[in-house]
Enzyme design. Structure first.
Site, PDB file in Angstrom:
ATOM      1  N   SER A   1       0.815  -1.212   0.000  1.00 17.70           N
ATOM      2  CA  SER A   1       0.000   0.000   0.000  1.00 17.70           C
ATOM      3  C   SER A   1       0.848   1.259   0.000  1.00 17.70           C
ATOM      4  CB  SER A   1      -0.929   0.015   1.220  1.00 17.70           C
ATOM      5  OG  SER A   1      -0.178  -0.023   2.414  1.00 17.70           O
TER       6      SER A   1
ATOM      7  N   HIS B   1      -1.550  -2.272  -6.388  1.00 16.34           N
ATOM      8  CA  HIS B   1      -2.196  -1.916  -5.120  1.00 16.34           C
ATOM      9  C   HIS B   1      -3.710  -1.992  -5.246  1.00 16.34           C
ATOM     10  CE1 HIS B   1      -3.109   1.310  -1.864  1.00 16.34           C
ATOM     11  NE2 HIS B   1      -3.225   0.083  -1.389  1.00 16.34           N
TER      12      HIS B   1
ATOM     13  N   GLU C   1      -3.956   0.507  -8.351  1.00 17.63           N
ATOM     14  CA  GLU C   1      -2.814   1.326  -8.770  1.00 17.63           C
ATOM     15  C   GLU C   1      -1.688   0.409  -9.234  1.00 17.63           C
ATOM     16  OE1 GLU C   1      -2.963   5.249  -5.939  1.00 17.63           O
ATOM     17  OE2 GLU C   1      -2.467   3.365  -4.940  1.00 17.63           O
TER      18      GLU C   1
ATOM     19  N   ASN D   1      -3.920   6.814  -1.536  1.00 23.55           N
ATOM     20  CA  ASN D   1      -3.691   6.885  -0.092  1.00 23.55           C
ATOM     21  C   ASN D   1      -2.953   8.156   0.292  1.00 23.55           C
ATOM     22  OD1 ASN D   1      -5.025   4.638   0.816  1.00 23.55           O
ATOM     23  ND2 ASN D   1      -3.218   3.304   0.850  1.00 23.55           N
TER      24      ASN D   1
END
Length: 795
Positions: free
Chosen positions: A122, A145, A157, A196
């Site tokens: 992540s 991801h 991603e 994120n």
């Protein structure tokens, strides 16, 4: 050459790894799930336990719980040779650089020479992760991801390592898009990547601003949820769902790896979050976090009292009215209002704009990638740049600059020069028809092009720059609630445009005309609409004037017209294909089951739900159940029909809705011959090709024929079970009445078992019972309750 994933492997049977493996099964890719050998019992025990746990998780990671058995459990000690059979290997172990690199050293000799190896990290550095791999594997290594839960979250991603071969990401993006049904964003190798990085900063900003304006967590979640065009769970409830320890890990990564970020002082874990983690209150998985469920009550944390108190407080009504205004007026009202809730919303929006602009150069190829990452990964209706542009680029930029100068922002970092000068300022934003702004390249860049995207005829786009399906193609006709049009002159498309795509007399008339036109001039008809809903059912409200004037007798001819439409669709001389995603309930379900084929997105929720308003399915849904039971029974001659009716009757009587396309197929609303498409934006492409294929094969509609029914003995058997449920208090007297009528239709009424009946005969029974129920006070209570409150009434 096409990259084919004939088998995949997932390394790490934690919550994320196991759910990624589950989604491979959903899309029919065989998968091996690895974990450490168990210290006690069978060596595959850890992976086996993870697979079993998949059946209990909500929301369900598997389309069908029983298909957990299709995941092969393995361990690193005995089963590494299985990797040679896998075309894609995804590592999903804990976020420890040393652990991941140790695992890579162990598996590298066993990975097939053509296979892609990807890490589902992540936020760890893909460059560092790649360093321990052999040169030949480094060329086939990248980051991948997934967002949690991977079945439902659209975003994936992809992050290249320095030595990743150029074609590898193209191959993987193609598979992830069309094979797994995901939206791919390519991110740069920076801590926490795009979604994120920006999304968690937005959450931290929300926590900081909530404390500054002294707002309760429930009020903040109401403000930052659906009202703001974001996920319904808002901010703090989302944190509970994600896991407070997971959130803290992402925050810590940002704090440690981004020391020079001008927003770094706010990367510290908020004290309230640290306190909850210290207490073991990690959110939903631990039973407590910012919220705690006690019995049926949801309590929220009061940070001052350090205890849980009743929740449920809402945003001020005036804020709701502000948020319904167009973007320019909305942001102006929020910024200038004295209401602290309005000031709070302006602050978090401004903080999001500010952060995204400052870091666009570092984290993404273009503003488009940021906006789509936030949409797909955090449930936003608009990404930060889209909203900024919609509200007036220059004006909002000036407001942010003024707030920076006044010390109101989270950082004193100025907005980049490109915000005020050059092409972006001249064009009024970062999204223009030829592409989206790339701060690193200093120009507008087009969307990444791959052949797979040719399958997305109307892909999700940013800032309204994509083609509008309902204004595209050649229009043949349009009424108030349906548009008939074509893209190629070969296949006609019918798009229902009414609210929630409810089927009214106007829609019925339009579909009937579309079928006639398709027969005259086209190879077939596709029923498709360009949003996440096929149809929520029949429009009861549209029938209210007729009911008020003529009573139930006035509804009978309207219901008959709807039934005639269904039969017209079924027996059309050209194939009619339903392309569905989202919900297809009640009349929507009845429409799709009468089509020649169905092409369904993975997340399609189908069911006959009329009992919720005190009615029975009245547009051929019960007739379909009876006919399908007879067709199944014909394959097993001299057997009782009742077992073949059981599932269909139960689904209709209990208003069971399939929890996805695979479950809807189990319920019989989709057939094995129907196609399930992982990516929702490929539906129309596949449906059009299905029509062409059927036409090329010389499609003919099914012949009208009579079929046997279970008769009065079948009704009696079902009624015996219903009496027990009623007398045991499991269903009400009115539920019993409705279920008894459903049994009467699917069993063919008061006839001998095995009697041959027609669809017209059963539909007449449907209409009779439908109209009888309409006159019943209990049904009228349910209908009015739903129309007034949107919630079902149990009586």
């Amino acid at each position: 050459m096409r990259f084919q994933v004939r088998k995949a492997a997932v390394l790490g049977a934690g919550v994320m790894g196991a759910q990624i493996a589950a989604h491979f099964i959903n899309v029919r890719v065989p998968v091996v799930l690895f974990d450490l050998p168990a210290k006690e019992g069978p060596k595959n025990g850890i992976a086996v336990k993870a697979v079993e746990n998949l059946k209990k998780l909500k929301p369900a990671p598997l389309g069908l719980a029983e298909e957990a058995a299709l995941i092969r459990a393995a361990n690193y000690e005995d089963d590494l040779a299985l990797l040679a059979e896998c075309d894609l290997v995804i590592e999903a172990i804990a976020e420890r650089m040393d652990w991941k690199q140790d695992l890579y050293a162990k598996i590298a000799p066993h990975v097939a020479p053509h296979a892609i190896l990807a890490s589902n990290t992540s936020g760890l550095s893909i460059t560092q992760l790649a360093q321990g791999l052999p040169d030949s594997v480094q060329e086939r290594f990248c980051g991948i991801h997934f967002f949690n839960p991977p079945r439902y979250m659209q975003l994936v991603e992809l992050i290249p390592a320095p030595r990743t071969a150029p074609g590898i990401l193209d191959q993987l993006e193609t598979f992830v898009t069309t094979g797994l049904g995901k939206g791919v964003v390519r991110a740069k190798d920076t801590p926490n990547f795009i979604a994120n990085r920006v999304g968690v900063m937005n959450m931290l900003a929300t926590m900081v601003e909530a404390e500054r304006f002294k707002l309760g967590y429930d009020v903040v979640d109401d403000l930052t949820g659906k009202k703001l065009g974001r996920a319904n769970s808002g901010t703090f409830r989302t944190a509970d769902v994600v896991g407070l320890d997971t959130l803290a890990h992402v925050v810590r990564t940002m704090q440690e790896q981004l020391p020079n970020d001008p927003f770094n002082p706010h990367f510290a874990t908020p004290p309230v979050l640290a306190g909850l983690i210290a207490q073991g209150a990690l959110g939903q998985k631990a039973g407590a976090g910012f919220y705690k469920k006690v019995g049926k009550d949801i309590l929220r944390l009061d940070p001052e009292k350090r205890d849980y108190v009743p929740s449920g407080a809402k945003a001020d009504e005036i804020i709701g009215r502000m948020l319904k205004k167009p973007a320019p007026e909305r942001l102006k009202l929020l910024r200038e209002a004295s209401n602290p809730q309005a000031q709070f919303l302006w602050a978090i929006l401004r903080d999001g704009f500010h952060y995204a602009a400052v870091h666009l150069h570092d984290i993404a190829e273009s503003a488009r990638d940021v906006d789509l990452a936030l949409r797909w990964g955090f449930g936003m209706a608009q990404g930060p740049f889209e909203l900024w542009q919609a509200a007036g680029w220059t004006q909002v930029a000036q407001w942010i600059r003024e707030d920076i100068a006044a010390g109101k922002t989270l950082s004193s970092a100025p907005l980049p020069a490109w915000v005020f000068e050059g092409p972006v300022a001249e064009r009024g934003g970062v999204h223009v028809p030829e592409g989206s702004w790339s701060a690193s390249q200093g120009r507008f860049v087009p969307k990444h092009a791959l052949p797979v995207y040719e399958r997305q005829l109307f892909p999700e786009s940013v800032a309204g720059l994509g083609a509008n399906a309902l204004q595209s193609g050649t229009e043949l006709f349009k009424n108030e609630e349906l548009r008939a049009w074509t893209l190629d002159g070969e296949v006609l498309i019918a798009s229902i445009t009414s609210k929630m795509h409810l089927i009214s007399p106007t829609v019925t008339e339009g579909l009937m005309k579309a079928v006639e036109l398709a027969e005259e001039r086209f190879k077939g008809l596709v029923v498709w609409s360009p949003d996440d809903m096929f149809s929520a059912g029949a429009n009861l409200e549209a029938l209210m004037p007729v009911f008020m004037a003529k009573g139930p007798a006035g509804i009978d001819p309207e219901e008959k017209k709807l039934q005639q439409l269904m039969l017209r669709v079924r027996y059309a001389q050209v194939p009619v294909v339903a392309a569905l995603r989202g919900i297809a309930l009640g009349g929507g379900c009845e429409l799709i089951v009468h089509c020649a084929r169905r092409v369904a997105a993975m997340e399609s929720y189908v069911g006959l739900v009329e009992v919720g308003v005190g009615l029975i399915p009245g547009a051929g849904g019960l007739t379909y159940i009876a006919r399908r039971a007879a067709e199944k029974g014909a394959a097993a001659p001299n057997t009782d029909l009742l077992p073949f009716l059981k599932e269909g009757f139960t689904a209709a009587a209990m208003a069971t809705v399939g929890t996805g396309a695979l479950d809807s197929r189990r319920l019989g609303y989709l057939l094995e011959s129907d196609l399930v498409v992982p990516h929702k934006d490929e539906l129309l492409y596949v449906a059009l090709n299905e029509v062409r294929a059927l036409a090329a094969c010389g499609y003919r509609p099914p012949l009208r024929r009579s079929f046997p029914v279970a008769g009065r003995s079948g009704i009696a058997t079902i009624e015996t079970q219903l009496v027990g449920m009623r007398d045991g208090g499991f269903i009400s007297a009115h539920d019993f009445r409705i279920a008894r009528m459903i049994a009467d239709v699917v069993c063919g009424g008061d006839v001998d078992a095995g009697t041959l009946v027609t669809e017209d005969y059963l539909m007449a029974l449907e209409r009779k019972h439908f109209c009888t129920l309409l006159a019943h006070p209990k049904t009228q209570e349910r209908i009015m309750g739903l129309l007034q409150t949107g919630k079902p009434v149990r009586n």
